[in-house]
Design a protein around this motif. Sequence first.
Motif, PDB file in Angstrom:
ATOM      1  N   UNK A 112     -38.891  38.473  35.503  1.00 13.25           N
ATOM      2  CA  UNK A 112     -39.127  38.803  34.094  1.00 13.25           C
ATOM      3  C   UNK A 112     -37.844  38.723  33.277  1.00 13.25           C
ATOM      4  N   UNK A 113     -36.718  38.985  33.930  1.00 14.30           N
ATOM      5  CA  UNK A 113     -35.418  38.956  33.249  1.00 14.30           C
ATOM      6  C   UNK A 113     -34.465  38.092  34.062  1.00 14.30           C
ATOM      7  N   UNK A 114     -33.696  37.238  33.382  1.00 15.83           N
ATOM      8  CA  UNK A 114     -32.726  36.375  34.047  1.00 15.83           C
ATOM      9  C   UNK A 114     -31.353  36.542  33.402  1.00 15.83           C
ATOM     10  N   UNK A 115     -30.362  36.803  34.234  1.00 18.63           N
ATOM     11  CA  UNK A 115     -28.973  36.847  33.761  1.00 18.63           C
ATOM     12  C   UNK A 115     -28.257  35.589  34.229  1.00 18.63           C
ATOM     13  N   UNK A 116     -27.705  34.849  33.278  1.00 21.28           N
ATOM     14  CA  UNK A 116     -26.852  33.703  33.569  1.00 21.28           C
ATOM     15  C   UNK A 116     -25.416  34.162  33.320  1.00 21.28           C
ATOM     16  N   UNK A 117     -24.627  34.149  34.377  1.00 22.06           N
ATOM     17  CA  UNK A 117     -23.306  34.768  34.363  1.00 22.06           C
ATOM     18  C   UNK A 117     -22.239  33.706  34.617  1.00 22.06           C
ATOM     19  N   UNK A 118     -21.475  33.367  33.594  1.00 22.10           N
ATOM     20  CA  UNK A 118     -20.408  32.386  33.745  1.00 22.10           C
ATOM     21  C   UNK A 118     -19.138  33.092  34.200  1.00 22.10           C
ATOM     22  N   UNK A 119     -18.552  32.596  35.273  1.00 21.85           N
ATOM     23  CA  UNK A 119     -17.321  33.185  35.789  1.00 21.85           C
ATOM     24  C   UNK A 119     -16.526  32.124  36.524  1.00 21.85           C
ATOM     25  N   UNK A 120     -15.203  32.355  36.655  1.00 22.27           N
ATOM     26  CA  UNK A 120     -14.352  31.406  37.361  1.00 22.27           C
ATOM     27  C   UNK A 120     -13.567  32.086  38.457  1.00 22.27           C
ATOM     28  N   UNK A 122     -38.734  36.966  29.997  1.00 18.64           N
ATOM     29  CA  UNK A 122     -39.609  36.197  30.877  1.00 18.64           C
ATOM     30  C   UNK A 122     -39.926  34.811  30.316  1.00 18.64           C
ATOM     31  N   UNK A 123     -39.918  34.666  28.995  1.00 16.82           N
ATOM     32  CA  UNK A 123     -40.153  33.371  28.366  1.00 16.82           C
ATOM     33  C   UNK A 123     -38.867  32.552  28.277  1.00 16.82           C
ATOM     34  N   UNK A 124     -37.811  33.088  28.828  1.00 15.93           N
ATOM     35  CA  UNK A 124     -36.478  32.488  28.809  1.00 15.93           C
ATOM     36  C   UNK A 124     -35.961  32.296  27.389  1.00 15.93           C
TER      37      UNK A 124
END
Length: 378
Positions: free
Chosen positions: A45-53, A147-149
């Motif tokens: 239902x929930x998405x976390x996109x996490x940018x890291x280096x 959930x619908x992004x």
Amino acid sequence: MTKAAGPHDLPEGFTELKIGDRAPEFELPGVDGKTYTLDDFSQPDVLMVYFTGTHCPTSHGVERRLQTFLKSMQGQSFGFVAINPNHSSGLRPDEFGHTQYDETFEDSRRYAHDLGWEFPFLYDGEKQLTARAYGCLATPHVFIFDQKRTLRYNGRFDDSRFPDPATVKHHDAINAVNALLAGKPVPVEKTRPHGCSTKWRERSVHVAEEEAKWQAAQATVQEIDVDAVKALRQNGSGKVRLFNVWATWCAPCMQEMPDLTKIARKFSRREFELITISLDAPEDKEDVVKFLGKVRAVMSDKLRKSVEQEGRTTNNYIYVGASTDDLAEALDPEWPGPAPYSLLIDQDGNVIYRKVGVVDPEKLTDKILQTLTHFHKP
């Protein structure tokens, strides 16, 4: 958008995602050998996109809090994917001073393995199309979708750049996730991401300019006696110091010096100083200067400023005393005599590492990082 050339310019194709925007599609390699698309994260239902280096001290500071959070989310309808947006060519050597990893796919894999990451960690550094599409400004930078992004949160993970959880006052990303899972409005939808700017490939123009300046810098050498060595050895400068005793007539010395100057440059934006002490005869000073110039034993602007504040003119010396025993007693009584000899001391003069013969660069780098730390310090 103009082509990125400076250290903070944004590249062509950079898009700032706004609240309500759809999650951009992507197809990226994961460090686990699989290829991932956005569809692979369609169920939660929930998405976390996490940018890291791998190089950023702010990202390092968040690592443990992130893993604690992810562990707490087990069993929840929550998805998580981390993406490395950086390309190695976009970083100067002195921007790797908080890490032993490069910003490459292979080192991203090693980084994830060493941290015990079990979640998908993808590499976007090759083309950086995903980072441009999402509008990744820094590492870390967090995007949270429903959930619908649809984008519902854009910004920082939390408000602290330090590793201690007690320094966190605002858990913005976690609050957003919890609100969405509870069917409530996100309390704060947008915050400023803080950390290291995304290292775009186009930034290599800036890196090349800085490299030209470094190559043009002049090596300098001054004479030093036992009393001056004693003063440097006591430290109290606030810097970690690496002493290296060497000579142009010593083949192993000349073999290892490029590794030492590479390490010195890596840590040149931090409180660190390489001090070389040549055992060449004072009349051979020109040969010493020539070799040190060849291997780039030069000072950064930061180091030069601190050296001058101490009333010194250089960090390279040629020993003028007749007795190397006197030098050993002044520098380190445990030095048995042969060159090369390396001695690493902390800010208070305590010995961290000593080595007769050629150093292991990786081991020495790890010792320095353990002392300076991978993180920002309060």
